[in-house]
Design a protein around this motif. Structure first.
Motif, short mmCIF file in Angstrom:
data_model
loop_
_atom_site.label_atom_id
_atom_site.label_comp_id
_atom_site.label_asym_id
_atom_site.label_seq_id
_atom_site.Cartn_x
_atom_site.Cartn_y
_atom_site.Cartn_z
N ALA A 161 0.86 -1.18 0.00
CA ALA A 161 0.00 0.00 0.00
C ALA A 161 0.89 1.23 0.00
N ILE A 162 0.36 2.34 -0.48
CA ILE A 162 1.04 3.63 -0.38
C ILE A 162 0.09 4.57 0.34
N VAL A 163 0.54 5.10 1.48
CA VAL A 163 -0.32 5.93 2.33
C VAL A 163 0.30 7.30 2.53
N PRO A 164 -0.28 8.35 1.96
CA PRO A 164 0.19 9.71 2.26
C PRO A 164 -0.34 10.14 3.62
N LEU A 165 0.52 10.77 4.44
CA LEU A 165 0.09 11.10 5.80
C LEU A 165 0.92 12.25 6.37
N SER A 166 0.51 12.70 7.54
CA SER A 166 1.30 13.63 8.34
C SER A 166 1.40 13.06 9.74
N ALA A 167 2.59 12.55 10.09
CA ALA A 167 2.79 11.98 11.42
C ALA A 167 2.66 13.05 12.49
N ARG A 168 3.10 14.25 12.19
CA ARG A 168 3.06 15.34 13.18
C ARG A 168 1.63 15.72 13.54
N HIS A 169 0.77 15.81 12.53
CA HIS A 169 -0.61 16.25 12.77
C HIS A 169 -1.60 15.09 12.87
N THR A 171 -2.71 13.25 10.41
CA THR A 171 -3.52 13.10 9.21
C THR A 171 -3.27 11.74 8.55
N ASN A 172 -4.32 10.96 8.39
CA ASN A 172 -4.29 9.67 7.69
C ASN A 172 -3.47 8.59 8.40
N VAL A 173 -3.07 8.83 9.64
CA VAL A 173 -2.33 7.81 10.38
C VAL A 173 -3.21 6.60 10.67
N ALA A 174 -4.50 6.86 10.92
CA ALA A 174 -5.44 5.75 11.16
C ALA A 174 -5.52 4.83 9.94
#
Length: 310
Positions: A161-169, A171-174
Motif C-alpha cells: 500500500a502507499i499511504v500519504p500522511l502527516s505523522a506530526r498532525h 492526518t491519515n495515520v489511522a
C-alpha cells in the motif's frame, strides 16, 4: 492507493505481529510511532540520527496487537564519520527487518534521495509486505503534484500500500494502522493490553535527557554525546535520577555546562518536566558531564553504555 484485493482482517480473529518502521534519517519515524501510541516513547528532534536504538512500541486495539519497532535512520557510512556508533545504528536498523510481519517504509513527501534508494535496496530481500508511508504531505504547497508523485512511487516496488500522511498532525495515520492490521498474522498477543513499550523507565530517562541536549544545542555539539543513568531510585511518590552526560572533548563539556551552568540547568529542567509527565510522579534529576575520549568509536565502550543489539 492501496491493495484492496484481499482483505486479511476478519472479525473475531486474534492477531499479533511485528512491524518495522524504517527510512533514512529525519523522515519522521519516531514522530509516527509516538503518534500511533498516543505517548512519547521515542525521542525526536530536527537533527538527523536522533534515534540510536531499536525502540519497541505496542499498540493493542481490540483483537489486534501491532508491535512497532522504531529504528535508527539507515544512512551512508561517510569516511569522516565511520565510527562504531554509526555502524551500530545501521546494524540496528537492518536487524529490525528480520522476521517481521510487516514493514512501514517512510519517505519525506515529494523528495527521494540516494539514502531512500539505500533503504529500498535493504528491502529487496525482505519477504514481508512493505507499506510506503509518504510523510509530511501537509507541507506540499501544490496539492495537484501529489497524485502523480504517488503514481511514480508505485513503479519503484510492488508496495502492499502507499499511504500519504502527516505523522506530526495525525492526518491519515489511522489509515496506515488499518493497512498494518491487514497484514498481522493470527496469533496470541505477546504483551498485556496496557503495555506500550518493552523499554524500562531508566532507558526512557536517559533518552529524554539526550533529546533535550540535541534539541537545545543542535549543531553546536557533535554526535559524540551520550547519556548514562548512574542511579535510578523509585520511592513510589518520587523518583531520584542521577544522569551522566558523556562527551569526548573538554570543549564539548564546556558547551554542555554553559556559562555559569545555565545550559546544563536548562537541559535538566526540560528533561525533568518530560519525565514527570512520562512517569506520572515527581522526579528529582541531577546531571553531570564527564569527558570519555573515543567512546563513540570503541565497540566495547558502546556495549557497556547500552548500545547492544542483543
Amino acid at each position: 492507493m492501496s491493495d484492496t484485493g484481499s482483505d486479511s482482517t476478519a472479525e473475531g480473529r486474534v492477531r499479533c505481529g511485528f512491524v518495522a518502521i524504517v527510512g533514512r534519517p529525519n523522515v519522521g519515524k519516531s514522530t509516527l510511532l509516538n503518534r500511533i501510541l498516543g505517548q512519547k516513547i521515542s525521542i525526536t528532534s530536527r537533527r538527523p540520527q536522533t534515534t540510536r536504538h531499536q525502540v519497541m512500541g505496542v499498540k493493542t486495539e481490540g483483537d489486534s496487537q501491532a508491535i512497532y519497532v522504531d529504528t535508527p535512520g539507515i544512512h551512508h557510512m561517510q569516511r569522516d564519520r565511520n565510527r562504531a556508533i554509526n555502524a551500530f545504528m545501521n546494524q540496528a536498523a537492518s536487524q529490525a527487518l528480520r522476521d517481521v510481519d510487516c514493514v512501514v517504509f517512510i519517505i519525506d513527501r515529494s523528495r527521494w534521495t540516494s539514502e531512500d534508494d539505500a533503504v529500498l535496496a535493504k528491502l529487496e530481500n525482505v519477504s514481508a509486505p512493505v507499506i510506503l508511508a509518504v510523510n509530511k504531505v501537509d507541507r506540499i504547497e501544490d496539492r495537484s503534484t501529489l497524485l502523480p508523485w504517488l503514481a511514480e512511487l508505485e513503479k519503484r516496488r510492488s508496495f502492499a500500500a502507499i499511504v500519504p500522511l502527516s505523522a506530526r498532525h495525525g492526518t491519515n495515520v489511522a489509515a496506515l494502522e488499518e493497512e498494518v492490521t491487514r497484514h498481522l498474522p493470527e496469533g496470541i498477543h505477546f504483551f498485556p493490553e496496557d503495555q506500550i513499550t518493552d523499554r524500562s523507565q531508566r532507558f526512557l530517562a536517559a533518552e529524554l535527557v539526550r533529546e533535550k541536549v540535541t534539541r537545545q544545542l543542535g549543531d553546536e555539539l557533535p554526535y559524540q554525546m551520550t547519556v548514562e543513568i548512574e542511579s535510578f531510585r523509585d520511592e513510589g511518590h518520587i523518583i531520584h535520577i542521577d544522569a551522566l552526560m558523556l562527551v569526548e572533548r573538554d570543549g564539548q563539556k564546556k558547551i554542555l555546562i554553559g556559562e555559569k551552568g545555565e545550559r546544563i540547568k536548562k537541559i535538566g529542567q526540560d528533561a525533568r518536566l518530560d519525565m514527570e509527565r512520562q512517569f506520572d510522579c515527581k522526579v528529582m534529576l541531577k546531571l553531570w558531564v564527564k569527558v570519555k575520549r573515543g567512546w563513540s568509536d570503541d565497540a566495547r565502550a558502546l556495549k557497556s553504555l547500552g548500545y547492544d543489539l542483543e
